[in-house]
Design a protein around this motif. Structure first.
Motif: not given
Length: 613
Positions: A214-218, A434-437, A465-469, A524-539
């Motif tokens: 993941d490009p982001v850490a919490i 990372a976009k749409d963080v 909105d959190f799970n709405n990509d 935390l949800r984020y998208k790779q700059p070229a993607d339209n689907h988000s990835q999930l991270i938890t802490q």
């Protein structure tokens, strides 16, 4: 003979009477800097009478005596102008000079003299310019049409009623440098100019870089709240992956520069040129730059040019001059068209807008600009915004444009801020990792009775909105950090600690085990700059009792800045916060401070304390 003499006398009297007849003078009054028509300007014959007032279109109609007359135009915030209207003339047109511009020209002359001296003392011109700009800030304007969106502070929410808190990440820091501009000019900032999260995120914090895919850490932490010791303060930190300059993809940049009359002042277009020149010096041969300008109309000053041709780019910047009204919408359209024509499929495609935000001709409504920028964002062309100047600064519009354009928003108040934006943080400014963080925090009622998010008022999202990509959110650049603070009321506090709503009747009991030590979970949800689907991270944050004095230095610095922002806003939630407390926290958290930003913060707190007396 006497008959002819009588006729001649009568003719003379008639001629004198005719020349003595009053006449009507019509005309207009305009702003000399922007060419805008000015309403409610007093136009009078010198001496005070007769007089007229311009209408909504800046026009006046004044009856004056026969013969030459001197007319005066008087308007608050402008220097009086006097015109001689010759006998027989029926029109007079005024162009009033804003008092601010004359003051700034005097300041510019003083700065120029100092720069000559300083450049003789320093080997690097950039050092001399930064030194001179820090020594003397421009004076406050004589008039003010600055515009800020209202900030309605977040309230406490009971965890049993609203266990989730959802918001968009925000890496902007324009509010801090804008607040600095006010304080350095001897003024307290307007409350709505103070966005606490942007002040917190102005500073660098030593969060560890992400180690996994993941490009982001919490990171999470908690300590006793300094402005309300009965409460706890929770810190949530994000750190974006650092990308070295040689790994940043090629950039297709379009500089969109406002050269309208309102940009004439020394802290506007001249500073824009300095800022963009620092960026040009960072460009590589694979990067390309085009320059689009707008005033009464928009135009392409420089077609896409390789970063290796720095002299060509710098010469084009040097030739820019201010004048005319502000066709902002047309300029943005041309800039996006230019970026699209030079689109790099695997590169960084970005428009960099430099303006005071004073759009007054063309597609200027927020709705039109927003829809245009959103469409281009979907094509992969992002928008970064640089704000400049004072007096007519439109913070609300510039923040909106950057937000909708998947870019960052900075306010450039001096050369040092330009250097930080385009040299020290070159990768973060131009390269999105990372976009749409989006963040969503779930609180455990075992430990938390109520919470409030400190700042982020205009970044709040619905829980759905959190799970709405499809929902747009904030973006993070390479190496960026984001910090959010929650003030929490511990479970077991007096029940009337906040204004409760009636208890909910059908809520299920918490599924969290009574043996659990989890205070909250961050998702935390984020998208790779070229993607339209988000990835999930938890802490998860586990409960700990920690005095703020024992908390890490970065945490203490966050708390100091948050308390300072609440004092400047005269927040209803500032509790026991004081300038002395802020100074004590900041001094203890200064650390090495290689760039001097924390030391500068301490000086700003001292200035604010004096201005409050």
């Amino acid at each position: 003979m006497q008959k002819y003499l009588s006729l001649l006398l009568m003719a003379c009297f008639a001629a004198l009477a005719a020349t003595a007849q009053p006449r009507i003078i019509t005309g207009t009054v305009r702003d000399a800097a922007t060419n805008a028509l000015l309403p409610k300007v007093v136009v009078r014959v010198k001496g005070g009478s007769p007089s007229a007032i311009t209408d909504a279109k800046g026009a006046f109609r004044l009856q004056v005596p026969a013969g030459p007359v001197r007319l005066q135009a008087l308007y608050s915030g402008y220097n009086m102008q006097e015109l001689l209207v010759n006998d027989g003339a029926t029109e007079a047109h005024f162009r009033l000079q804003p008092a601010m511009l004359l003051q700034e020209r005097e300041i510019a002359q003083q700065r120029k003299a100092r720069l000559v001296h300083d450049m003789a003392m320093h080997s690097a011109p950039g050092v001399a310019i930064a030194y001179a700009e820090r020594r003397m800030a421009p004076p406050p304007p004589a008039f003010n049409t600055e515009d800020y969106s209202p900030v309605n502070e977040n309230d406490f929410h009971a965890v049993t009623d609203q266990p989730l808190s959802t918001f968009s990440a925000d890496v902007d820091r324009a509010s801090y440098s804008n607040v600095r501009r006010f304080l350095n000019s001897g003024q307290l900032p307007p409350a709505d100019a103070v966005r606490v999260e942007e002040m917190i995120n102005y500073f660098d914090y030593q969060y560890a870089a992400p180690r996994g895919k993941d490009p982001v850490a919490i990171y999470t932490d908690m300590a006793v709240c300094p402005w309300n010791p009965a409460h706890q303060l929770v810190r949530i930190g994000l750190k974006g992956r650092t990308v070295t300059a040689d790994k940043i993809p090629p950039s297709n940049l379009v500089f969109l520069v406002d050269v309208s009359g309102s940009m004439e002042a020394p802290n506007k277009l001249p500073l824009v040129k300095h800022a963009l020149k620092t960026l040009v010096q960072q460009l590589r041969p694979a990067d390309r730059v085009a320059i689009v300008v707008y005033a009464g109309a928009a135009g392409l000053v420089l077609p896409a040019t390789s970063g290796s041709e720095k002299t060509t780019i710098l010469d084009a910047l040097d030739k820019l001059q201010a004048g005319g009204s502000t066709a902002g919408g047309a300029g943005i359209q041309l800039a996006y068209k230019t970026a699209a024509e030079n689109f790099l499929r695997n590169g960084n495609n970005r428009v960099i807008l430099a303006t005071d935000g004073d759009f007054n001709v063309g597609a200027s409504s927020d709705g039109e600009l927003q829809r245009m920028i959103e469409q281009e964002r979907e094509r992969g062309i992002f928008l970064s915004v640089l704000g400049f100047g004072m007096g007519n600064y439109k913070d609300n519009k510039l923040e909106l444009l950057a937000d909708k354009g998947n870019g960052n928003y900075a306010y450039i108040d001096n050369f040092e801020e330009a250097r930080r934006t385009f040299v020290t943080e070159f990768g973060g400014t131009l390269f999105t990792i990372a976009k749409d963080v989006k963040l969503q925090v779930e609180f455990n009622p075992k430990f938390v009775q109520a919470y409030r998010l400190v700042g982020y008022e205009n970044r709040l999202l619905q829980n759905e909105d959190f799970n709405n990509d499809r929902k747009d959110a904030g973006d993070m650049g390479a190496g960026h950090t984001v910090t959010a603070l929650y003030e929490i009321i511990p479970a077991g506090a007096r029940p009337n600690a906040v204004n409760w709503v009636d208890p909910l009747k059908y809520q299920q009991k918490s599924v969290i085990s009574q043996d659990s030590h989890e205070v909250l979970t961050v998702k935390l949800r984020y998208k790779q700059p070229a993607d339209n689907h988000s990835q999930l991270i938890t802490q998860v944050l586990s409960y700990r009792q920690q005095d703020m004095a024992q908390a890490p230095a970065d945490f203490r610095m966050c708390a100091a800045v948050a308390a300072f922002g609440q004092l400047l806003r005269n927040s209803a939630y500032k509790g026991q916060a004081s300038y002395d407390q802020v100074l004590a926290l900041a001094r203890g958290a200064k650390g090495g401070d290689p760039e001097g930003y924390r030391s500068e913060f301490i000086q700003l707190v001292k200035k604010a304390a004096l201005l409050q007396l």
